[in-house]
Design an enzyme around this catalytic site. Structure first.
Site, mmCIF file in Angstrom:
data_model
loop_
_atom_site.group_PDB
_atom_site.id
_atom_site.type_symbol
_atom_site.label_atom_id
_atom_site.label_comp_id
_atom_site.label_asym_id
_atom_site.label_seq_id
_atom_site.Cartn_x
_atom_site.Cartn_y
_atom_site.Cartn_z
ATOM 1 N N CYS A 131 4.831 20.651 19.049
ATOM 2 C CA CYS A 131 4.941 21.738 18.072
ATOM 3 C C CYS A 131 3.620 21.935 17.346
ATOM 4 O O CYS A 131 3.300 21.212 16.401
ATOM 5 C CB CYS A 131 6.054 21.431 17.069
ATOM 6 S SG CYS A 131 6.219 22.686 15.791
ATOM 7 N N CYS A 134 3.945 22.794 13.652
ATOM 8 C CA CYS A 134 4.367 21.662 12.815
ATOM 9 C C CYS A 134 3.183 20.754 12.486
ATOM 10 O O CYS A 134 3.044 20.273 11.366
ATOM 11 C CB CYS A 134 5.421 20.821 13.522
ATOM 12 S SG CYS A 134 6.888 21.698 14.042
ATOM 13 N N ASP A 135 2.349 20.490 13.487
ATOM 14 C CA ASP A 135 1.358 19.425 13.369
ATOM 15 C C ASP A 135 -0.097 19.892 13.392
ATOM 16 O O ASP A 135 -1.012 19.075 13.238
ATOM 17 C CB ASP A 135 1.561 18.413 14.507
ATOM 18 C CG ASP A 135 2.957 17.814 14.482
ATOM 19 O OD1 ASP A 135 3.487 17.614 13.375
ATOM 20 O OD2 ASP A 135 3.512 17.548 15.564
#
Length: 305
Positions: A131, A134-135
């Site tokens: 992701c 997300c990261d």
């Protein structure tokens, strides 16, 4: 006894819930983690009608507010088993609750596919991510690699250029599968470099990812590339474990339905990324959900006759 159970809280499940609730069907939506599914991790949507730009999280928040306004019951529980071949559909959850309904919509989505290399599990969460949104912020001024050649891979790479100083796109073929507009953006971005005809054979490092081992699929030549992170975007596997051997699946494990989202079992419908279809996008998932809910309503009405 409910009229309808919906399994899955992504765009397909939420749209099905909206249509069912507005049709005054007694409906419960069961989701094992959080509402939204994959869309929650989408940084920017440009192709959802009505929104020039919107984040996945914001769109889900609007969907959730809308379904709750219409009285949809939502529970966050993990499903342990299904009994859906009879006239009454039963869903048993991990905390030993049983939900019963006249019809059920399967909208459990799909899960990102892994690389399948020896050290992958060791580095998941320590340099390997599925992701980018997300990261990505953890990789400021870093060098990262995105594995894949479809829309997700290219979109992830473009997003990562907001943080990383260098982004490699590693693809096993010599051309991308992504849409032309996304390709044009990637080719024009000076932070992105392409490595063609290449696969990852392993990931290495002491405490986190430090390098990846690569293999050219045409020449067989192996090499290493120093990177700080790896973002995997090579496709998805449908979440059909609960219905294998029960509902008819295609060769890839996706649920086969007709145009009305009906499966081979009366009263069982499927919607969204979990089903066999040409295009898997938020808009098509929502369309599936609407159709499935309407078809389920007609099925439930037929039981009263």
């Amino acid at each position: 006894m409910y009229d309808l159970i919906i399994l899955g809280g992504g765009p397909a499940g939420l749209t099905a819930g909206l249509y069912a609730a507005r049709s005054r069907l007694k409906t419960v939506l069961i989701e094992k983690t959080y509402l939204g599914g994959q869309i929650v991790n989408t940084y920017q949507l440009e192709n959802y009608p009505g929104y020039e730009e919107i984040t996945g999280a914001d769109l889900v928040a609007k969907m959730e507010a809308q379904v709750r306004k219409h009285g949809l019951e939502i529970v966050l529980e993990d499903v342990e088993s299904l009994d859906i071949t009879g006239e009454v559909k039963r869903v048993k959850t991990a905390n030993n609750k049983t939900y019963e309904a006249k019809a059920i919509i399967l909208a459990m989505g799909a899960t990102p596919r892994k690389l399948g290399v020896p050290n992958e599990d060791r580095f998941i969460g320590a340099g390997i991510s599925f992701c980018a949104t997300c990261d990505g912020a953890f990789y400021r001024d870093a060098v990262v690699a995105v594995i894949g050649g479809g829309n997700t891979a290219v979109e992830d790479a473009l997003y990562l250029t907001k943080f990383a100083k260098k982004v490699y796109i590693i693809h096993r073929r010599d051309q991308l599968r992504a849409t032309k507009i996304e390709q044009e953006k990637a080719f024009a971005n000076e932070k992105i470099e392409f490595i063609w005809n290449t696969v990852v054979v392993d990931v290495e490092g002491e405490y986190g990812v430090e390098r990846i081992r690569l293999k050219n699929v045409k020449t067989g030549e192996e090499s290493t590339l120093n990177v700080d992170g790896v973002f995997v975007a090579i496709g998805y596997d449908p979440n059909t474990e609960l219905v294998k051997g029960i509902v008819e699946l295609d060769e890839y494990g996706y649920i086969i339905t007709d145009d009305d989202m009906k499966t081979n079992i009366p009263g069982v419908f499927a919607a969204g990324d979990i089903r066999h279809k040409l295009l898997r996008q938020v808009i098509t998932a929502a369309g599936d959900g609407a159709t499935a809910a309407y078809a389920a309503e007609k099925y439930i009405e037929s039981l009263k006759k």
